[in-house]
Design a protein around this motif. Structure first.
Motif, short mmCIF file in Angstrom:
data_model
loop_
_atom_site.label_atom_id
_atom_site.label_comp_id
_atom_site.label_asym_id
_atom_site.label_seq_id
_atom_site.Cartn_x
_atom_site.Cartn_y
_atom_site.Cartn_z
N LEU A 1 -13.87 1.21 -110.47
CA LEU A 1 -12.44 1.09 -110.77
C LEU A 1 -11.72 0.68 -109.50
O LEU A 1 -11.99 1.21 -108.41
N SER A 2 -10.83 -0.29 -109.65
CA SER A 2 -10.10 -0.82 -108.49
C SER A 2 -9.19 0.25 -107.89
O SER A 2 -8.61 1.06 -108.61
N LYS A 3 -9.08 0.22 -106.55
CA LYS A 3 -8.20 1.18 -105.88
C LYS A 3 -6.87 0.54 -105.50
O LYS A 3 -5.99 1.19 -104.96
N ASP B 1 -4.58 3.34 -116.88
CA ASP B 1 -5.86 3.36 -116.16
C ASP B 1 -5.83 2.28 -115.11
O ASP B 1 -4.82 1.56 -114.97
N SER B 2 -6.93 2.11 -114.36
CA SER B 2 -7.03 1.04 -113.37
C SER B 2 -7.96 -0.05 -113.87
O SER B 2 -8.89 0.22 -114.63
N ARG B 3 -7.72 -1.28 -113.42
CA ARG B 3 -8.63 -2.37 -113.76
C ARG B 3 -9.98 -2.10 -113.11
O ARG B 3 -10.09 -1.35 -112.14
N VAL C 1 0.50 6.47 -116.52
CA VAL C 1 -0.62 5.67 -115.98
C VAL C 1 -1.66 5.53 -117.09
O VAL C 1 -2.20 6.52 -117.57
N LYS D 1 -3.17 -0.92 -105.62
CA LYS D 1 -1.98 -0.44 -106.33
C LYS D 1 -1.61 -1.35 -107.50
O LYS D 1 -1.24 -0.89 -108.58
N ASP E 1 -3.49 -2.96 -109.36
CA ASP E 1 -4.46 -2.89 -110.46
C ASP E 1 -4.29 -1.63 -111.31
O ASP E 1 -5.04 -1.41 -112.26
N ILE E 2 -3.33 -0.78 -110.93
CA ILE E 2 -3.05 0.41 -111.75
C ILE E 2 -2.08 -0.01 -112.85
O ILE E 2 -1.00 -0.52 -112.58
#
Length: 722
Positions: free
Chosen positions: A504-506, A492-494, A490, A508, A510-511
């Protein structure tokens, strides 16, 4: 040991860095010559011989080359330096201990070794995120901490103090490391990603919450006694306030000047980023353009993920070779070093070496080092990794209904034809070749535990019942560093913009995640490593009290008794073991150099390492295939015999085998009780001289099994006295 001082120099038939010299180039034209000069051998050793993993990285500088393609906005990575592109447009990425991908793999191998867990229980994801921007930043913070500490100490000392000058040298080295990335946009991306994240999410104590606008304040008590945080008064200066005026400000200036002087095309944004990263200022600039920063963050993250993905796919074959060399040297884990293994890297592909025009060069080199009575440069073993293993049974799909594996062009492996050509050459110089098959899910412990060893035997059929069969050693299975199904990282997230700021987006989707697709080490590196290690009496002494310092480990039979549980590899267990059916099949066929990941105990202690189960070559015998030690002892005895009989002189051969207490045979028989004795109980040596054909037939008897050795006699002028 005073005649033959090493029995473990190994030759690696592999290309590491095409920009460096290779064996074929250095040897050069050999028309009309039988042997290379001492100077030429010295040059080969200085360029291609390594005695440790660090020396290997130093001499061969494994490198990945990259350039930017403006047409598709991508980074292109290559293992060969691209031609036709300007030097300044190419970036060189050294693959060494400082490379985050390699560092992550070393840590993973060490952690797995110390925990002794099988692949199914090991938490790979805990270590895989070492190549995410967050972990890269953690490493930089550590470097930063050391620089600040060192700089603080440096500033306290008088200018001419020798201690200050020593610290100056250390600071220079630290800055050199830090500055190596100023011009490398790819190396700066993780910093930019974490920098934006830090500034945008400053108001959030937890990354999952929204970040709110930040205004640095101070705590006060109001007129009615109420507690209040009011905005801190701003100084007249537009500069950011510094906590420790003296050192931080000085250091910030040093980094700024360093960046400006080193960088070819300076960027104000990158300069600020470098200063903020290595000399952070405590006050926060509050005028953030939220929309631009969020957009930058997501662009950087996407670009980093794609580039890292491409980088990992390109570098993986090179990294697997580097890990192989590390595992070769790692097997020699001793406190008191004695006959340490050494590795001669050909640095050229096997199919290039076995071209008809190049074979004479290899023959001339081996003739020089292996056909003399000076044994310091003798090559005893060879490593050929990644031999192709085609497996039938894949269904051809005419229409793709579901997303399947992408058809990736396979890395060039070594062909069976190239290997047999090599065997044809090395048999004359008595080099035992450890070879392993291409890495992937098809050649792991897991696969062997379910599918057995038949496909390997079938693949090796062309090498059986040949003159060179005893020198060919198939090594199975390969080692898994990261299993394919557990190789997700992983990144990071967008980030998304919210009413209160950014978060940070939660979601899926956006990961951002990349898949390494598994990392493996060829079994031939570990097999050659453990055999080269146990040649050293010091290595054997650590596990066996009855070791003689006089002899190398040529007669050491790793399959006998508890030997394999004492001389273990440094590799952690991978599976819980093979089924009894698979083990029965292996024991019945007695094929290959096979590693085992079984539950075992020695003197009440669990063995948590991979051990050697079989150590056989492709020489057919009554019960399958012959042990590798038989060929090794035979080679050793022939070389000692040549040395002591002045090239097989008739009268000296008789003396060598006589019952005289001072004869070599008598001395070996007198020292039979050691784990590394040349002649063990149940062994014997006999000879018959064929006067008519000028041959001496030697029978080496190992536990009732006879191995024949034949040497050409040099006739003396005086009559022989028996």
């Amino acid at each position: 040991m005073d005649i033959i001082n090493q029995t473990n120099r190994t030759m690696l038939f592999e290309e590491i860095n095409p920009e460096k010299l290779d064996l074929i180039t250095i040897v050069g034209d050999v028309k009309g010559i039988d042997s290379l000069s001492d100077d030429k051998i010295k040059e080969i050793n200085s360029q291609l011989l390594v005695r440790s993993f660090d020396e290997f990285l130093d001499k061969f500088s494994p490198t990945v080359y990259s350039f930017f393609n403006a047409a598709n906005q991508k980074v292109v990575y290559m293992l060969k330096k691209p031609e036709g592109i300007a030097e300044e447009a190419i970036s060189e990425i050294r693959i060494d201990q400082h490379n985050d991908f390699l560092k992550m793999l070393f840590t993973l191998i060490d952690t797995k070794r110390s925990q002794g867990m099988t692949n199914v229980d090991f938490r790979f994801e805990h270590l895989l995120d070492m190549i995410s921007p967050k972990k890269v930043m953690d490493d930089i913070r550590q470097v930063r901490k050391e620089i600040h500490y060192m700089y603080g100490q440096y500033e306290k000392l008088d200018d001419e103090d020798p201690k200050k000058l020593d610290m100056g040298d250390k600071l220079n080295a630290m800055f050199e490391e830090a500055s190596a990335n100023y011009n490398n946009v790819m190396a700066m991306l993780p910093l930019a990603i974490e920098d934006i994240k830090t500034r945008l999410l400053l108001g959030s104590s937890n990354e999952e919450q929204d970040a709110e606008a930040v205004q640095i304040g101070m705590l006060t008590i109001g007129e009615s006694g109420e507690l209040k945080i009011i905005e801190a008064p701003k100084g007249e200066s537009t500069e950011l306030v510094l906590l420790d005026e003296s050192s931080s400000n000085d250091l910030a200036q040093v980094f700024e000047e360093d960046y400006n002087s080193i960088t070819e095309s300076p960027s104000g944004y990158v300069k600020d980023l470098v200063v903020r990263t290595f000399s952070p200022l405590p006050a926060v600039s509050t005028d953030i353009d939220l929309e631009t920063e969020v957009q930058n963050y997501n662009t950087y993250l996407e670009f980093y993920k794609t580039a890292k993905d491409d980088f990992v796919k390109t570098v993986k074959p090179l990294v697997e070779k580097i890990l192989g060399v590390k595992m070769f040297f790692d097997q020699y884990a001793v406190k008191n070093k004695g006959m340490a293994p050494s590795l001669l890297v050909t640095n050229t592909k096997l199919d290039m070496i076995v071209k008809s025009a190049n074979i004479p060069r290899l023959e001339t080199y081996l003739n020089t080092v292996n056909s003399k009575n000076d044994f310091s440069d003798t090559i005893w073993f060879g490593i050929v990794p990644s031999v192709e293993l085609e497996t039938a049974g894949k269904v051809k799909v005419s229409r793709e209904r579901f997303k399947g594996n992408e058809k990736i062009a396979k890395q060039d492996g070594n062909t069976m034809e190239s290997l047999s050509m090599l065997m044809q050459v090395v048999k004359d110089f008595k080099v035992q070749i450890f070879f392993s098959f291409e890495s992937g899910e098809e050649t792991t412990f897991n696969n062997m535990a379910t599918a057995g060893i038949d496909k390997y035997i079938d693949k090796c059929t062309p090498l059986i019942r040949k003159e060179y069969s005893e020198y060919a050693i198939p090594c199975i299975p390969n080692f898994t560093v990261i299993p394919k199904e557990k190789s997700g990282v992983v990144i990071d997230s967008r980030m998304v913009q919210t009413e209160n700021g950014a978060q940070l987006s939660k979601e899926k989707e956006d990961i951002l995640k990349l898949w390494i697709e598994g990392v493996y080490v060829g079994a031939s590196y570990v097999a050659a490593g453990i055999v080269a290690a146990y040649q050293c009496p010091e290595y054997l002494k650590e596990s066996f009290k009855n070791t003689s310092k006089e002899f190398p480990g040529v007669r050491f039979d790793i399959e006998a008794g508890e030997n394999s549980l004492r001389a273990v590899t440094t590799m952690a267990k991978e599976i819980t073991g093979f089924t009894n059916t698979i083990k029965d099949s292996i024991n019945r066929k007695n094929f290959g150099f096979i590693f085992s990941s079984e539950n075992a105990q020695l003197q009440g202690k669990d063995i948590r390492r991979i051990t050697v189960y079989k150590a056989r070559s492709l020489a057919a015998s009554e019960d399958g295939f012959d042990s590798i030690y038989k060929t090794l002892v035979s080679t050793y005895i022939e070389r000692i015999l040549r040395f002591q009989t002045a090239d097989f002189k008739h009268e000296n051969i008789i003396k060598f085998f006589s019952n005289n207490p001072s004869s070599q045979k008598s001395m070996w028989l007198a020292k039979r009780g050691f784990i590394n004795s040349i002649i063990h109980d149940g062994d014997d040596m006999n000879y018959v001289i064929d006067e008519k054909n000028n041959l001496c037939h030697i029978d080496l008897i190992y536990n009732g099994n006879v191995k024949n050795l034949e040497v050409m006699i040099t006739k003396g002028t005086s009559p022989v006295k028996v």
